[in-house]
Write a protein that holds these residues in place. Structure first.
Motif, PDB file in Angstrom:
ATOM      1  N   SER A 283      -7.086  -2.353  -5.842  1.00  0.00           N
ATOM      2  CA  SER A 283      -8.090  -1.385  -6.288  1.00  0.00           C
ATOM      3  C   SER A 283      -7.729   0.026  -5.812  1.00  0.00           C
ATOM      4  O   SER A 283      -7.767   0.982  -6.586  1.00  0.00           O
ATOM      5  N   LEU A 284      -7.336   0.146  -4.537  1.00  0.00           N
ATOM      6  CA  LEU A 284      -6.994   1.468  -3.991  1.00  0.00           C
ATOM      7  C   LEU A 284      -5.799   2.076  -4.709  1.00  0.00           C
ATOM      8  O   LEU A 284      -5.737   3.281  -4.934  1.00  0.00           O
ATOM      9  N   LYS A 285      -4.837   1.242  -5.064  1.00  0.00           N
ATOM     10  CA  LYS A 285      -3.602   1.746  -5.670  1.00  0.00           C
ATOM     11  C   LYS A 285      -3.657   1.767  -7.201  1.00  0.00           C
ATOM     12  O   LYS A 285      -2.648   2.043  -7.850  1.00  0.00           O
ATOM     13  N   ASP A 286      -4.805   1.437  -7.757  1.00  0.00           N
ATOM     14  CA  ASP A 286      -4.961   1.406  -9.224  1.00  0.00           C
ATOM     15  C   ASP A 286      -3.882   0.554  -9.889  1.00  0.00           C
ATOM     16  O   ASP A 286      -3.290   0.942 -10.921  1.00  0.00           O
TER      17      ASP A 286
ATOM     18  N   ILE B 169       0.852  -1.194   0.000  1.00  0.00           N
ATOM     19  CA  ILE B 169       0.000   0.000   0.000  1.00  0.00           C
ATOM     20  C   ILE B 169       0.895   1.253   0.000  1.00  0.00           C
ATOM     21  O   ILE B 169       0.554   2.270  -0.593  1.00  0.00           O
TER      22      ILE B 169
ATOM     23  N   GLU C 206     -14.869  -5.603  -7.697  1.00  0.00           N
ATOM     24  CA  GLU C 206     -14.036  -4.397  -7.817  1.00  0.00           C
ATOM     25  C   GLU C 206     -13.448  -4.220  -9.216  1.00  0.00           C
ATOM     26  O   GLU C 206     -12.783  -3.226  -9.480  1.00  0.00           O
TER      27      GLU C 206
ATOM     28  N   GLU D 209     -13.571 -15.911  -1.605  1.00  0.00           N
ATOM     29  CA  GLU D 209     -13.911 -14.504  -1.344  1.00  0.00           C
ATOM     30  C   GLU D 209     -13.017 -13.561  -2.157  1.00  0.00           C
ATOM     31  O   GLU D 209     -13.437 -12.476  -2.529  1.00  0.00           O
TER      32      GLU D 209
ATOM     33  N   ALA E 273      -8.586  -5.176  -2.297  1.00  0.00           N
ATOM     34  CA  ALA E 273      -8.748  -3.765  -1.899  1.00  0.00           C
ATOM     35  C   ALA E 273      -7.459  -2.996  -2.139  1.00  0.00           C
ATOM     36  O   ALA E 273      -7.479  -1.851  -2.596  1.00  0.00           O
ATOM     37  N   VAL E 274      -6.326  -3.631  -1.858  1.00  0.00           N
ATOM     38  CA  VAL E 274      -5.039  -2.965  -2.060  1.00  0.00           C
ATOM     39  C   VAL E 274      -4.839  -2.643  -3.552  1.00  0.00           C
ATOM     40  O   VAL E 274      -4.491  -1.523  -3.921  1.00  0.00           O
TER      41      VAL E 274
ATOM     42  N   HIS F  42      -5.702 -14.099   0.186  1.00  0.00           N
ATOM     43  CA  HIS F  42      -6.980 -13.721   0.814  1.00  0.00           C
ATOM     44  C   HIS F  42      -7.550 -12.444   0.193  1.00  0.00           C
ATOM     45  O   HIS F  42      -6.876 -11.726  -0.539  1.00  0.00           O
ATOM     46  N   GLU F  43      -8.790 -12.147   0.552  1.00  0.00           N
ATOM     47  CA  GLU F  43      -9.566 -11.111  -0.136  1.00  0.00           C
ATOM     48  C   GLU F  43      -8.998  -9.702   0.027  1.00  0.00           C
ATOM     49  O   GLU F  43      -9.282  -8.828  -0.797  1.00  0.00           O
ATOM     50  N   ASN F  44      -8.197  -9.456   1.057  1.00  0.00           N
ATOM     51  CA  ASN F  44      -7.724  -8.087   1.279  1.00  0.00           C
ATOM     52  C   ASN F  44      -6.736  -7.604   0.210  1.00  0.00           C
ATOM     53  O   ASN F  44      -6.512  -6.402   0.061  1.00  0.00           O
TER      54      ASN F  44
ATOM     55  N   HIS G 158     -14.440 -10.734  -4.577  1.00  0.00           N
ATOM     56  CA  HIS G 158     -14.045  -9.322  -4.437  1.00  0.00           C
ATOM     57  C   HIS G 158     -13.454  -8.796  -5.751  1.00  0.00           C
ATOM     58  O   HIS G 158     -13.707  -7.661  -6.136  1.00  0.00           O
TER      59      HIS G 158
END
Lengths: 154, 114
Positions: free
Chosen positions: B61-64, B38, B87, B79, B58-59, B53-55, B83
């Motif tokens: 997606s957040l960082k494009d 991140i 996303e 999961e 998010a990383v 894992h699913e997290n 996700h």
């Protein structure tokens, strides 16, 4: 406090994180990113805000029971507050040390708990204030200045 | 080089196409610590990891990020795939290790230089 945002608040939004909710972890940071993009905030500031919000959000997911988050934007920058109900931090100076962590084995196996969270927030923001009461919770008060406000503060 | 070209060149398995198959791959990052990724991952990087894992979604997606490549035949959790679908994250897989993938990416001209 040094390097804090100031002036009237132009935008305010609140969010909530539930502790141990790994399935939705990151969703508050995603909402913050969306809001900052819609407000045409400088890309570098968004990049910094996302590092800060993700680290603080994950700390809340990993350690707290729940956490109230407030995002405020003024002409001078972004103000983020993470106010959680949780175990609190007995020694804040120690928690700010890179590599120090109280993470469980399960958290580490998921790629968290390397003791980088609070140090990353401090490095990436213009100011971080941590207050904590053991057994009650922890509050992170974070400011990220816009580039023009940074040059004025320098 | 686009994500789609990497899939062909490296023989990657497409777990979920997502929205980034035609994005340019501008760099890469290797990491299994999410705080590290991140902080240091950049827009349009390809991310090599063995986290399943699913997290990770998010990383990315957040960082494009351009795509996640699960190294060493890592199997994503159900999961994680859900996700990625939600996303629009591009999720790929290889039987090579992260190190072997980096060597091949470098040979294709994808460097970590900024």
């Amino acid at each position: 406090m040094a390097a804090s945002t100031h002036g009237p608040v132009l935008f305010r939004r609140s969010f909530k994180v539930v502790g141990s909710d790994f399935l939705n972890a990151g969703s508050v940071s995603k909402d913050i990113k969306k809001a900052l993009k819609q407000l045409n905030v400088d890309a570098e500031v968004i990049w910094r805000a996302l590092i800060v919000s993700y680290e603080a959000e994950m700390n809340a997911v990993l350690y707290a029971h729940e956490c109230d988050i407030t995002l405020e934007i003024s002409h001078s920058g972004i103000h983020l507050v993470f106010d959680d109900r949780g175990p609190g931090i007995p020694d804040i100076a120690l928690a700010m040390t890179e590599g120090f962590s109280t993470a469980t084995r399960e958290m580490r196996e998921r790629g968290f708990g390397a003791g980088l969270g609070l140090p990353n927030i401090k490095k990436t923001s213009d100011s971080l204030e941590v207050t904590s009461t053991v057994g009650k919770g922890t509050r992170l008060d974070i400011h990220i200045l816009f580039p023009q406000a940074q040059s004025k503060a320098a | 080089m686009r994500v789609r070209d990497l899939v062909t060149e490296l023989g990657l398995e497409v777990i979920h196409e997502g929205d980034h198959m035609d994005d340019p791959v501008e760099g890469g990052y290797v990491g299994d610590l999410l705080s590290d990724v991140i902080a240091s991952g950049r827009r349009n990087d390809v991310w090599l990891t063995i986290q399943s894992h699913e997290n990770i979604i998010a990383v990315a997606s957040l960082k494009d990020l351009a795509a996640i490549v699960l190294a060493k035949s890592t199997t994503p959790h159900d999961e994680t795939i859900l996700h990625a679908q939600r996303e629009g994250v591009t999720l790929l897989r290889s039987n090579l290790t992260s190190y072997q993938l980096v060597a091949r990416l470098a040979a294709l001209g994808v460097s970590g230089d900024r």
